[in-house]
Design an enzyme around this catalytic site. Sequence first.
Site, PDB file in Angstrom:
ATOM      1  N   CYS A   1     -31.311 -47.367   7.813  1.00 49.28           N
ATOM      2  CA  CYS A   1     -30.182 -48.002   7.119  1.00 49.28           C
ATOM      3  C   CYS A   1     -30.167 -49.500   7.383  1.00 49.28           C
ATOM      4  O   CYS A   1     -30.191 -49.933   8.538  1.00 49.28           O
ATOM      5  CB  CYS A   1     -28.852 -47.383   7.562  1.00 49.28           C
ATOM      6  SG  CYS A   1     -27.489 -48.141   6.671  1.00 49.28           S
TER       7      CYS A   1
ATOM      8  N   GLY B   1     -33.146 -41.158  -4.731  1.00 51.47           N
ATOM      9  CA  GLY B   1     -31.785 -41.610  -4.453  1.00 51.47           C
ATOM     10  C   GLY B   1     -31.070 -42.117  -5.695  1.00 51.47           C
ATOM     11  O   GLY B   1     -30.458 -41.339  -6.446  1.00 51.47           O
ATOM     12  N   ARG B   2     -31.197 -43.412  -5.941  1.00 54.30           N
ATOM     13  CA  ARG B   2     -30.375 -44.043  -6.982  1.00 54.30           C
ATOM     14  C   ARG B   2     -30.562 -43.433  -8.365  1.00 54.30           C
ATOM     15  O   ARG B   2     -29.611 -43.373  -9.144  1.00 54.30           O
ATOM     16  CB  ARG B   2     -30.651 -45.554  -7.002  1.00 54.30           C
ATOM     17  CG  ARG B   2     -30.092 -46.262  -5.768  1.00 54.30           C
ATOM     18  CD  ARG B   2     -30.685 -47.634  -5.598  1.00 54.30           C
ATOM     19  NE  ARG B   2     -32.127 -47.550  -5.364  1.00 54.30           N
ATOM     20  CZ  ARG B   2     -32.949 -48.581  -5.355  1.00 54.30           C
ATOM     21  NH1 ARG B   2     -32.474 -49.781  -5.609  1.00 54.30           N
ATOM     22  NH2 ARG B   2     -34.237 -48.432  -5.110  1.00 54.30           N
TER      23      ARG B   2
HETATM   24  C1  LIG Z   1     -25.293 -46.442  -2.128  1.00 53.83           C
HETATM   25  C2  LIG Z   1     -26.406 -46.055  -1.196  1.00 53.83           C
HETATM   26  C3  LIG Z   1     -26.109 -45.417   0.001  1.00 53.83           C
HETATM   27  C4  LIG Z   1     -27.147 -45.052   0.880  1.00 53.83           C
HETATM   28  N1  LIG Z   1     -26.840 -44.376   2.031  1.00 53.83           N
HETATM   29  C5  LIG Z   1     -27.833 -43.933   2.843  1.00 53.83           C
HETATM   30  C6  LIG Z   1     -27.570 -43.107   3.972  1.00 53.83           C
HETATM   31  O1  LIG Z   1     -26.410 -42.722   4.250  1.00 53.83           O
HETATM   32  N2  LIG Z   1     -28.634 -42.735   4.749  1.00 53.83           N
HETATM   33  C7  LIG Z   1     -29.919 -43.111   4.458  1.00 53.83           C
HETATM   34  O2  LIG Z   1     -30.848 -42.749   5.181  1.00 53.83           O
HETATM   35  N3  LIG Z   1     -30.203 -43.859   3.386  1.00 53.83           N
HETATM   36  C8  LIG Z   1     -29.200 -44.264   2.574  1.00 53.83           C
HETATM   37  N4  LIG Z   1     -29.511 -44.949   1.433  1.00 53.83           N
HETATM   38  C9  LIG Z   1     -30.932 -45.189   1.083  1.00 53.83           C
HETATM   39  C10 LIG Z   1     -31.466 -44.046   0.212  1.00 53.83           C
HETATM   40  O3  LIG Z   1     -31.456 -42.821   0.921  1.00 53.83           O
HETATM   41  C11 LIG Z   1     -32.917 -44.348  -0.257  1.00 53.83           C
HETATM   42  O4  LIG Z   1     -33.725 -44.481   0.890  1.00 53.83           O
HETATM   43  C12 LIG Z   1     -33.023 -45.630  -1.082  1.00 53.83           C
HETATM   44  O5  LIG Z   1     -31.970 -45.714  -2.028  1.00 53.83           O
HETATM   45  C13 LIG Z   1     -34.370 -45.720  -1.800  1.00 53.83           C
HETATM   46  O6  LIG Z   1     -34.568 -44.640  -2.657  1.00 53.83           O
HETATM   47  P1  LIG Z   1     -34.341 -44.772  -4.277  1.00 53.83           P
HETATM   48  O7  LIG Z   1     -35.192 -45.923  -4.749  1.00 53.83           O
HETATM   49  O8  LIG Z   1     -34.755 -43.464  -4.811  1.00 53.83           O
HETATM   50  O9  LIG Z   1     -32.881 -45.087  -4.460  1.00 53.83           O
HETATM   51  C14 LIG Z   1     -28.498 -45.344   0.556  1.00 53.83           C
HETATM   52  C15 LIG Z   1     -28.775 -45.970  -0.665  1.00 53.83           C
HETATM   53  C16 LIG Z   1     -27.767 -46.320  -1.538  1.00 53.83           C
HETATM   54  C17 LIG Z   1     -28.122 -46.980  -2.846  1.00 53.83           C
END
Ligand SMILES: Cc1cc2nc3c(=O)[nH]c(=O)nc-3n(C[C@H](O)[C@H](O)[C@H](O)COP(=O)(O)O)c2cc1C
Length: 334
Positions: free
Chosen positions: A112, A239-240
């Site tokens: 994080c 994620g997003r």
């Molecule tokens: C709004 C938001 C909240 C997130 N909260 C966490 C979290 O609680 N724990 C974590 O390990 N990663 C968290 N992440 C990161 C995501 O798990 C992920 O690693 C990151 O968004 C990249 O993946 P993506 O490109 O598919 O979004 C968060 C990301 C976003 C956008």
Amino acid sequence: MSELAAAPGRPPPLVIGRLRIAPPVLLAPMSALTNLPMRALCEEAGCGFTVTEFLAAPALAARARRELRKLQPSPGRPFGAQIFGRDPRQMGRAAAICVEGGAALVDLNMGCPARKVTKGCAGASLMREPALAVELVRAVCEAVAGRAEVSVKMRSGWDEGNKNAPEFAAAMVAAGAQAVTVHGRTRAQMFSGVVDLAIIAEVKRALGAVPVIGNGDVVDAASLARMFEATGCDGAMIGRAALGNPWIFTLARAWWCGEPLPAPPEPRDRLAMYRAHLLHYLTIADDEQQAVIEMRKFAGWYLRGFPGASMLRKAIYGLASKEEVLRLVSETAL
Ligand SMILES: Cc1cc2nc3c(=O)[nH]c(=O)nc-3n(C[C@H](O)[C@H](O)[C@H](O)COP(=O)(O)O)c2cc1C
């Protein structure tokens, strides 16, 4: 229901200890977003496994109700719980509470980038303190005592000059972690730039048979295929692209099973999914009005990309009661 099988050329199911994840495509933990309603909708859409948003180990260890409530399983499905902190005893206690709460996997957050987490020297800042990170993994493994699997989620490193994910991941595995997830960006990048698939491939090479989950910028079947092909990873985490879009997992499942890829959802499907999400959210909320307000951000993600979407969103943002929102949704013809 018959077991899902991979099409030729697709990766096999992801196996972490006793967990068998098929399709090997997971929902990423996202704070204040991946609570039970979102996890359940993604599971129904085809997601192989979901993980809670991060839970603060100090609060969980103290059995704070607010944190305990985030450990809600979907009936009949295994799930993971993610914890963050930097005190080995607290992390151990928190992990044991996750297991009591039904988690089949405990994930340690070491990725994080948020200041409120890294300033407390948890999350991604642990990538600069590998000795402490090792202690945390050991403490969690000891506390769960084989009752759940243990994984670590990390970034590619702290910044461009310190991309230590391969060595760091190897140290976490030597300490007892059974799998790692790598978001291929440094902490300094936050969410900017493009994901570095080469570093995820390096982690996979460093870990050999230990499962690696690749994460970052998977948004469709092509980027999902690229994640597996360019990195050799065993699972992919989204994620997003899942925000307001559980269908991404229907697409992922179809890709994995070698079925025709489904058409994108129609506006009426989007509205129906928003309604289903709201109704589920209301069943777990203490405060109905707060739930309606928190669901506004999801209206922003579900209700877009069709004529009239912007007006509909604005109308929803102006409503504060569940009755008003549900009436508007049922009266909207799309
Ligand atoms: C709004 C938001 C909240 C997130 N909260 C966490 C979290 O609680 N724990 C974590 O390990 N990663 C968290 N992440 C990161 C995501 O798990 C992920 O690693 C990151 O968004 C990249 O993946 P993506 O490109 O598919 O979004 C968060 C990301 C976003 C956008």
